[in-house]
Write an enzyme that holds these catalytic residues in place. Structure first.
Site, PDB file in Angstrom:
ATOM      1  N   SER A 137      30.727  17.537  20.422  1.00 38.85           N
ATOM      2  CA  SER A 137      29.942  16.891  21.479  1.00 38.85           C
ATOM      3  C   SER A 137      30.220  17.421  22.877  1.00 38.85           C
ATOM      4  O   SER A 137      29.547  17.006  23.828  1.00 38.85           O
ATOM      5  CB  SER A 137      30.163  15.381  21.454  1.00 38.85           C
ATOM      6  OG  SER A 137      29.456  14.804  20.371  1.00 38.85           O
ATOM      7  N   LYS A 172      27.268  18.615  24.689  1.00 33.90           N
ATOM      8  CA  LYS A 172      26.420  17.715  25.462  1.00 33.90           C
ATOM      9  C   LYS A 172      26.510  18.000  26.961  1.00 33.90           C
ATOM     10  O   LYS A 172      25.636  17.585  27.735  1.00 33.90           O
ATOM     11  CB  LYS A 172      26.782  16.263  25.179  1.00 33.90           C
ATOM     12  CG  LYS A 172      26.379  15.790  23.769  1.00 33.90           C
ATOM     13  CD  LYS A 172      26.753  14.331  23.559  1.00 33.90           C
ATOM     14  CE  LYS A 172      26.174  13.740  22.281  1.00 33.90           C
ATOM     15  NZ  LYS A 172      26.919  14.138  21.067  1.00 33.90           N
ATOM     16  N   SER A 187      28.860   9.142  23.520  1.00 35.36           N
ATOM     17  CA  SER A 187      28.477  10.382  22.849  1.00 35.36           C
ATOM     18  C   SER A 187      27.335  10.128  21.876  1.00 35.36           C
ATOM     19  O   SER A 187      27.291  10.699  20.779  1.00 35.36           O
ATOM     20  CB  SER A 187      29.676  11.001  22.129  1.00 35.36           C
ATOM     21  OG  SER A 187      29.534  12.398  21.998  1.00 35.36           O
TER      22      SER A 187
END
Length: 315
Positions: free
Chosen positions: A102, A105, A160
């Site tokens: 993640s 991101k 997340s």
């Protein structure tokens, strides 16, 4: 951002000498030169003749006399950089291509954040929530509910939430288009190790990044006030059923002190991640006096699940 390497003998305010640079230039300017230091106004520019230094395997650092030794950490790859000047102070396998989880991101936010004002409201459809990977982290986005764009970004940065990513990507033109835009954004930033397949960071064949590229994304993100605000938020209210709200908290334990991890003084945030293939990954930034440092850690090989925070702390 383009890549250049400083051969200066010292950095006046640091215990280590620069191992490299994360340098901001425009794409056009980058074609004509190897790079200039954005913090170099009023002092000589860094020389950049050998861009191979951070391509070497192992740890790259030049310690000054009396400086503490580089911490012994188990991560496959890591970088410590100055967010202001772009100087890489120390690194280990900086350009090794690894699954980012993640932490990708950060690139998603750099790509999509500027497109939608935070106050826009959107009602979520079932189609927008289709295709979320099994076992994904979720913030609790529900079909038929109306959310502000800022709510969705809180879901991305704090929880997340892959559900929030899917909705924002749909607003942005779809999953595939967003992946292409993220790939293009990475290249304009000079991040050449990153290949985007799944915008939420979910494990996907061929999806990789590097500690260097993640430091580039973190540095660029902190220059965006919205990005900086979201990534440093500890907790906030998220819309629930019938007009109610529920509290969500940032999963970056260095920021919150959750689960027995001691908070790090001056920590700003940025983004943590975990998948089966990536292990634990982290982009963290902290203020130290008048400077801000960025640390990226990818896949510690020792300790339990929270070792990524302790290795970032040590670095």
């Amino acid at each position: 951002m383009t890549i250049g390497f400083s051969l200066r003998a010292a950095v006046s305010t640091c215990a280590v000498c620069a191992a490299g640079m994360l340098i901001v230039t425009s794409p056009v300017a980058a074609e004509g030169r190897s790079g200039t230091d954005p913090g170099a106004q009023g002092r000589p520019s860094a020389t950049v003749p050998q861009p191979a230094l951070l391509r070497r395997e192992g740890t790259q650092v030049r310690l000054r006399s009396g400086a503490p030794e580089t911490p012994d950490v188990s991560a496959l790859s890591w970088v410590v950089a100055d967010a202001g000047t772009g100087e890489v102070l120390a690194a280990h396998n900086a350009h090794e291509q690894l699954p980012p989880a993640s932490t990708l991101k950060t690139l998603f936010a750099l790509t999509v954040l500027p497109s939608f004002p935070s106050g826009i409201q959107h009602t979520v459809s079932a189609r927008e929530l289709a295709g979320i990977g099994e076992g994904s982290s979720l913030v609790g986005v529900v079909e038929g509910h109306t959310y502000r764009v800022s709510d969705l970004w809180h879901g991305v940065f704090l929880n997340s939430g892959n559900d929030a990513v899917h909705v924002l990507a749909a607003l942005n033109g779809g999953w595939t288009q967003t992946a292409r835009q993220m790939q293009a954004k990475a290249r304009t930033l000079g991040a050449m190790d990153t290949y985007v397949v799944s915008p939420d960071g979910y494990d996907a064949d061929g999806q990789v990044s590097s500690a260097y590229d993640l430091a580039v994304f973190g540095r660029a993100g902190l220059r965006n006030p919205d990005f900086a605000r979201y990534c440093s938020t500890v907790e906030t209210a998220f819309p629930g059923n019938g007009g109610s709200t529920f509290e969500i908290a940032n999963t970056n334990r260095l920021l919150t002190g959750a689960d027995g991890v001691e908070p790090y003084p001056g920590l700003i945030g940025v983004k943590n991640g975990y998948t089966t293939n990536a292990g634990n990954t982290l982009v963290a930034a902290a203020h130290h006096g008048r400077r801000t440092l960025i640390v990226t850690v990818m896949n510690p090989q020792e300790g339990e699940g929270f070792e990524v925070y302790e290795e970032a702390r040590a670095l």
